[in-house]
Design a protein around this motif. Structure first.
Motif, PDB file in Angstrom:
ATOM      1  N   LYS A  80     -16.164  -4.772   6.865  1.00 18.07           N
ATOM      2  CA  LYS A  80     -16.359  -5.397   8.164  1.00 18.07           C
ATOM      3  C   LYS A  80     -15.719  -4.520   9.242  1.00 18.07           C
ATOM      4  O   LYS A  80     -14.865  -3.678   8.943  1.00 18.07           O
ATOM      5  N   LEU A  81     -16.109  -4.780  10.480  1.00 20.72           N
ATOM      6  CA  LEU A  81     -15.570  -3.993  11.589  1.00 20.72           C
ATOM      7  C   LEU A  81     -14.052  -4.073  11.642  1.00 20.72           C
ATOM      8  O   LEU A  81     -13.372  -3.071  11.924  1.00 20.72           O
ATOM      9  N   GLU A  82     -13.506  -5.262  11.338  1.00 18.01           N
ATOM     10  CA  GLU A  82     -12.062  -5.453  11.432  1.00 18.01           C
ATOM     11  C   GLU A  82     -11.279  -4.755  10.315  1.00 18.01           C
ATOM     12  O   GLU A  82     -10.041  -4.785  10.315  1.00 18.01           O
ATOM     13  N   ASP A  83     -11.990  -4.121   9.375  1.00 14.17           N
ATOM     14  CA  ASP A  83     -11.312  -3.357   8.333  1.00 14.17           C
ATOM     15  C   ASP A  83     -10.929  -1.951   8.805  1.00 14.17           C
ATOM     16  O   ASP A  83     -10.266  -1.204   8.062  1.00 14.17           O
ATOM     17  N   SER A  84     -11.351  -1.591  10.006  1.00 11.64           N
ATOM     18  CA  SER A  84     -10.972  -0.285  10.555  1.00 11.64           C
ATOM     19  C   SER A  84      -9.449  -0.218  10.668  1.00 11.64           C
ATOM     20  O   SER A  84      -8.837  -1.039  11.356  1.00 11.64           O
ATOM     21  N   ALA A  85      -8.851   0.752  10.000  1.00 16.21           N
ATOM     22  CA  ALA A  85      -7.397   0.828   9.910  1.00 16.21           C
ATOM     23  C   ALA A  85      -7.021   2.077   9.129  1.00 16.21           C
ATOM     24  O   ALA A  85      -7.893   2.797   8.626  1.00 16.21           O
ATOM     25  N   VAL A  86      -5.722   2.318   9.039  1.00 17.30           N
ATOM     26  CA  VAL A  86      -5.222   3.340   8.127  1.00 17.30           C
ATOM     27  C   VAL A  86      -4.725   2.621   6.874  1.00 17.30           C
ATOM     28  O   VAL A  86      -3.986   1.634   6.976  1.00 17.30           O
ATOM     29  N   TYR A  87      -5.138   3.110   5.717  1.00 16.88           N
ATOM     30  CA  TYR A  87      -4.716   2.517   4.452  1.00 16.88           C
ATOM     31  C   TYR A  87      -3.682   3.460   3.825  1.00 16.88           C
ATOM     32  O   TYR A  87      -3.976   4.607   3.506  1.00 16.88           O
ATOM     33  N   LEU A  88      -2.479   2.943   3.704  1.00 16.65           N
ATOM     34  CA  LEU A  88      -1.350   3.713   3.213  1.00 16.65           C
ATOM     35  C   LEU A  88      -1.032   3.312   1.781  1.00 16.65           C
ATOM     36  O   LEU A  88      -1.004   2.130   1.448  1.00 16.65           O
ATOM     37  N   CYS A  89      -0.781   4.323   0.974  1.00 15.64           N
ATOM     38  CA  CYS A  89      -0.308   4.093  -0.374  1.00 15.64           C
ATOM     39  C   CYS A  89       1.159   4.516  -0.426  1.00 15.64           C
ATOM     40  O   CYS A  89       1.554   5.514   0.202  1.00 15.64           O
ATOM     41  N   ALA A  90       1.966   3.767  -1.129  1.00 15.51           N
ATOM     42  CA  ALA A  90       3.376   4.103  -1.292  1.00 15.51           C
ATOM     43  C   ALA A  90       3.766   3.889  -2.743  1.00 15.51           C
ATOM     44  O   ALA A  90       3.120   3.117  -3.465  1.00 15.51           O
ATOM     45  N   SER A  91       4.815   4.574  -3.162  1.00 14.04           N
ATOM     46  CA  SER A  91       5.315   4.349  -4.510  1.00 14.04           C
ATOM     47  C   SER A  91       6.835   4.324  -4.506  1.00 14.04           C
ATOM     48  O   SER A  91       7.483   4.859  -3.594  1.00 14.04           O
ATOM     49  N   SER A  92       7.396   3.676  -5.503  1.00 12.87           N
ATOM     50  CA  SER A  92       8.841   3.654  -5.678  1.00 12.87           C
ATOM     51  C   SER A  92       9.154   3.741  -7.159  1.00 12.87           C
ATOM     52  O   SER A  92       8.324   3.405  -8.009  1.00 12.87           O
ATOM     53  N   LEU A  93      10.376   4.165  -7.449  1.00 12.33           N
ATOM     54  CA  LEU A  93      10.759   4.391  -8.832  1.00 12.33           C
ATOM     55  C   LEU A  93      10.661   3.104  -9.644  1.00 12.33           C
ATOM     56  O   LEU A  93      10.152   3.090 -10.762  1.00 12.33           O
ATOM     57  N   GLY A  94      11.165   2.021  -9.077  1.00 19.16           N
ATOM     58  CA  GLY A  94      11.113   0.737  -9.750  1.00 19.16           C
ATOM     59  C   GLY A  94      10.869  -0.364  -8.754  1.00 19.16           C
ATOM     60  O   GLY A  94      10.336  -0.116  -7.662  1.00 19.16           O
ATOM     61  N   ASP A  95      11.278  -1.565  -9.096  1.00 21.96           N
ATOM     62  CA  ASP A  95      11.070  -2.698  -8.197  1.00 21.96           C
ATOM     63  C   ASP A  95      12.383  -3.413  -7.886  1.00 21.96           C
ATOM     64  O   ASP A  95      12.409  -4.610  -7.617  1.00 21.96           O
ATOM     65  N   ARG A  96      13.483  -2.649  -7.893  1.00 20.96           N
ATOM     66  CA  ARG A  96      14.760  -3.266  -7.550  1.00 20.96           C
ATOM     67  C   ARG A  96      14.807  -3.577  -6.057  1.00 20.96           C
ATOM     68  O   ARG A  96      14.058  -3.005  -5.266  1.00 20.96           O
TER      69      ARG A  96
END
Lengths: 115, 111
Positions: free
Chosen positions: A83-99
């Protein structure tokens, strides 16, 4: 140490088309995040994976967005139909764990324009 | 739930002047707080974070931030701005390992 990789960097599609984004996290990082950053706003979490399992997808519009991390490493985020409102920057991030307060490392993002 | 407010969507300073970017948080639990910087067409890079302990946190590139519980603030400062500091800055609050971002402040540095 290589950072978080994302592709493509830019994508232009028409509404109702589908699109997919790819992310390769930092080696050894168990936790992977997808964020949506709309122009003028801060990033908003869409989905969080711990290895290949979903931890939180409460803000993912599941009628059109899907994501997977089949082998616990790379991940893909798909939008169908866009949809038009999906225009955006999609960022991926990672971390070592979930602490608590674990540092997240961000990729350069994929800039999506839906016409 | 955690929420983060950044005061001022744009801040302009002269090169060599003090940089002050404001961030306030609201939370019913002790927060984890972060400042990230985003240069054009790049991802976010961590400047500094507060978890527990010392309330004055030093980060990269000469930036620091002070956690003030009584004011629910975590303002970012740098004594002397450089041209290379021009970027967008995001304050974020953490609940567990999830981040809630403010809307961002674009810093402009004038020569």
């Amino acid at each position: 140490e290589a950072g978080v990789a994302q592709s493509p960097r830019y994508k232009i599609i028409e509404k109702r088309q589908s699109v997919a984004f790819w992310c390769n996290p930092i080696s050894g990082h168990a936790t992977l995040y997808w964020y949506q950053q709309i122009l003028g706003q801060g990033p908003k979490l869409l989905i969080q994976f711990q290895n290949n399992g979903v931890v939180d997808d409460s803000q993912l519009p599941k009628d059109r967005f899907s994501a997977e991390r089949l082998k616990g490493v790379d991940s893909t985020l798909k939008i169908q139909p866009a949809k038009l409102e999906d225009s955006a920057v999609y960022l991926c991030a990672s971390s070592l764990g979930d602490r608590d307060a674990e540092t997240q490392y961000f990729g350069p993002g994929t800039r999506l324009l839906v016409l | 739930a955690q929420s983060v407010t950044q005061l001022g969507s744009h801040v302009s300073v002269s090169e060599g002047a003090l940089v002050l970017l404001r961030c306030n948080y609201s939370s019913s639990v002790p927060p984890y707080l972060f400042w990230y910087v985003q240069y054009p067409n790049q991802g976010l890079q961590l400047l500094l974070k507060y978890t527990t302990g010392a309330t004055l946190v030093k980060g990269i590139n000469g930036f620091e931030a002070e956690f003030k519980k009584s004011e629910t603030s975590f303002h970012l400062t740098k004594p002397s701005a450089h041209m290379s500091d021009a970027a967008e800055y995001f304050c974020a609050g953490g609940e567990g390992n999830k981040l809630v971002f403010g809307a961002g402040t674009i810093l402009r540095v004038k020569s």
